[in-house]
Design an enzyme around this catalytic site. Structure first.
Site, PDB file in Angstrom:
ATOM      1  N   LYS A  68       0.819  -1.215   0.000  1.00 44.03           N
ATOM      2  CA  LYS A  68       0.000   0.000   0.000  1.00 44.03           C
ATOM      3  C   LYS A  68       0.850   1.260   0.000  1.00 44.03           C
ATOM      4  O   LYS A  68       0.422   2.285  -0.524  1.00 44.03           O
ATOM      5  CB  LYS A  68      -0.992   0.008   1.177  1.00 44.03           C
ATOM      6  CG  LYS A  68      -2.065  -1.062   1.007  1.00 44.03           C
ATOM      7  CD  LYS A  68      -3.430  -0.660   1.505  1.00 44.03           C
ATOM      8  CE  LYS A  68      -4.452  -1.711   1.086  1.00 44.03           C
ATOM      9  NZ  LYS A  68      -5.723  -1.616   1.751  1.00 44.03           N
ATOM     10  N   LYS A  90      -6.488 -12.273  -7.929  1.00 42.48           N
ATOM     11  CA  LYS A  90      -7.779 -12.394  -7.241  1.00 42.48           C
ATOM     12  C   LYS A  90      -8.726 -11.257  -7.642  1.00 42.48           C
ATOM     13  O   LYS A  90      -8.277 -10.160  -8.015  1.00 42.48           O
ATOM     14  CB  LYS A  90      -7.593 -12.458  -5.725  1.00 42.48           C
ATOM     15  CG  LYS A  90      -7.332 -11.151  -5.044  1.00 42.48           C
ATOM     16  CD  LYS A  90      -7.616 -11.238  -3.540  1.00 42.48           C
ATOM     17  CE  LYS A  90      -7.645  -9.830  -2.982  1.00 42.48           C
ATOM     18  NZ  LYS A  90      -8.138  -9.698  -1.653  1.00 42.48           N
ATOM     19  N   LYS A 134     -11.867  -5.471  -5.293  1.00 46.21           N
ATOM     20  CA  LYS A 134     -12.735  -4.316  -5.518  1.00 46.21           C
ATOM     21  C   LYS A 134     -11.948  -3.075  -5.920  1.00 46.21           C
ATOM     22  O   LYS A 134     -12.509  -2.138  -6.459  1.00 46.21           O
ATOM     23  CB  LYS A 134     -13.620  -4.051  -4.314  1.00 46.21           C
ATOM     24  CG  LYS A 134     -12.908  -3.824  -3.007  1.00 46.21           C
ATOM     25  CD  LYS A 134     -13.954  -3.576  -1.928  1.00 46.21           C
ATOM     26  CE  LYS A 134     -13.375  -3.455  -0.571  1.00 46.21           C
ATOM     27  NZ  LYS A 134     -13.306  -4.513   0.330  1.00 46.21           N
TER      28      LYS A 134
END
Ligand code: ATP
Ligand code: LTN
Length: 336
Positions: free
Chosen positions: A119, A201, A204
């Site tokens: 991140k 994967k 969102k």
């Protein structure tokens, strides 16, 4: 106290961030399992809105996303009569214990967290201290309720391991204070992959909207996204190496209908991918239809939602305050 919360059952805690659209991956990989766990365990669930501000949120969208996530989880089947389900920022003990645990967590440990590394690369303009100490807040969430088990995806296992280390360290200094939690690994660990890049994967935060299906997508959107799903050139509906797209569609079909992959393969023997994609889309649409209907009722009824999250927050506060009081006393804080 919710009616089926008893002392004997094991305690489960889990939470989800309100950081955007909840996807079919979130539903099949996490939420569907949470709903099933409610009868067997004392479950406590939360919308982790304190965690969500580690990346910048637009106030209006954020407020809406929190309420939408809450309503959607109720629509998926979280039942506050069985499981307290609250909004993290409504229960002040979380932030308080997180501060304390920060002082029992090492810089080196936090530096090794892969989510922090990922991140901080992704949001290089905002590598804030909250992003760094995110795992101590997650540890507080879990340890406040003396949880035995925590259902988490693989991406969160490292944070859970750190939670265990923090708990053991604290217990080592002050005597038994926290239950040391285990990861809960469900029987069908459905990992749903991206419809566009099926080796990744379904996420969102993927910028390609065709990569994911949202639980609240309209039926025609769901159909369109499945028709565009990436497959292979073999044109045979079966599980196989190098057939990531089809493997994923079979996995989704299986998670949605409860059929095994052998049953699905037999059913589509000799039929093309076009037929199969439509069938998967239809099964997903049917699975999501009742959830979408319940969601539209809940989201219209703000008073009902407020009643649910307030009642659950009161319960969570009472429970978590007991742990926080114990912790503060052990550290040596003066009683109020
Ligand atoms: P982000 O894109 O921000 O990483 P996400 O969609 O991956 O978000 P999280 O909020 O990290 O979702 O995860 C919520 C829960 O959903 C976790 O328990 C996670 O394991 C599960 N989950 C997320 N994506 C999938 C997936 N594709 N398949 C199965 N489970 C998933
Ligand atoms: N970090 C988790 C959400 C989360 C959580 C928790 C999960 C916050 N607190 C406590 C389990 C237990 C995520 O991003 N999926």
């Amino acid at each position: 106290m919710p009616e089926n919360v008893t002392e004997k059952k094991k305690v489960i805690f889990s939470a989800i961030q309100p950081s955007g659209t909840i996807t079919l991956g979130n539903y099949l990989g996490a939420l569907q399992n949470w709903v099933k766990l409610q009868d067997e365990y004392n479950c406590i669930f939360a919308v982790a809105d304190l965690h969500a501000i580690t990346v910048r949120q637009e106030p209006k969208d954020f407020r809406r996303n929190i309420l939408e996530a809450y309503a959607l989880l109720l629509a998926c089947g979280i039942d506050t009569e069985k499981s307290p389900f609250f909004i993290q920022s409504h229960v002040h003990t979380h932030a308080e214990l997180a501060w304390i645990l920060n002082c029992y967590t090492q810089f080196g440990e936090l530096s090794r967290m892969t989510q922090f590394k990922d991140k901080s690369q992704k949001h290089a303009d905002n590598v804030n201290a909250g992003l760094f100490t995110y795992p101590s807040l997650m540890a507080a969430d879990i340890l406040l309720y003396q949880a035995d088990l925590v259902p988490v995806g693989v991406d969160q296992k490292q944070h859970l391991e750190l939670t265990r280390n923090i708990a053991e360290r604290f217990n080592g200094i002050y005597g038994n204070t926290f239950k040391v939690p285990d990861a809960y690994i469900g029987q069908v660990g459905a990992k749903i992959m991206s419809l566009q890049e099926p080796t990744k994967k379904m996420s969102k935060s993927d910028e390609n909207v065709n990569a994911w299906v949202a639980v609240l997508d309209k039926p025609e959107t769901i159909m369109k996204k499945f028709k565009r799903a990436v497959t292979d050139s073999e044109a045979k509906v079966c599980v196989g190496e190098g057939k990531d797209g089809i493997n994923n569609l079979i996995g989704i079909m299986s998670a949605v209908t409860g059929k095994t992959s052998d049953e699905i393969t037999a059913e589509f023997d000799g039929r093309g991918y076009g037929d199969f994609k439509v069938a998967v889309a239809e099964a997903v649409i049917e699975k999501l239809r009742p959830i979408q209907e319940r969601y539209s009722q809940y989201i219209e009824n703000k008073d009902y939602l407020a009643e649910q999250y307030r009642k659950s927050a009161e319960f969570a506060l009472r429970l978590s305050q007991r742990t926080l009081d114990k912790v503060m006393k052990k550290i040596g804080y003066l009683a109020k």
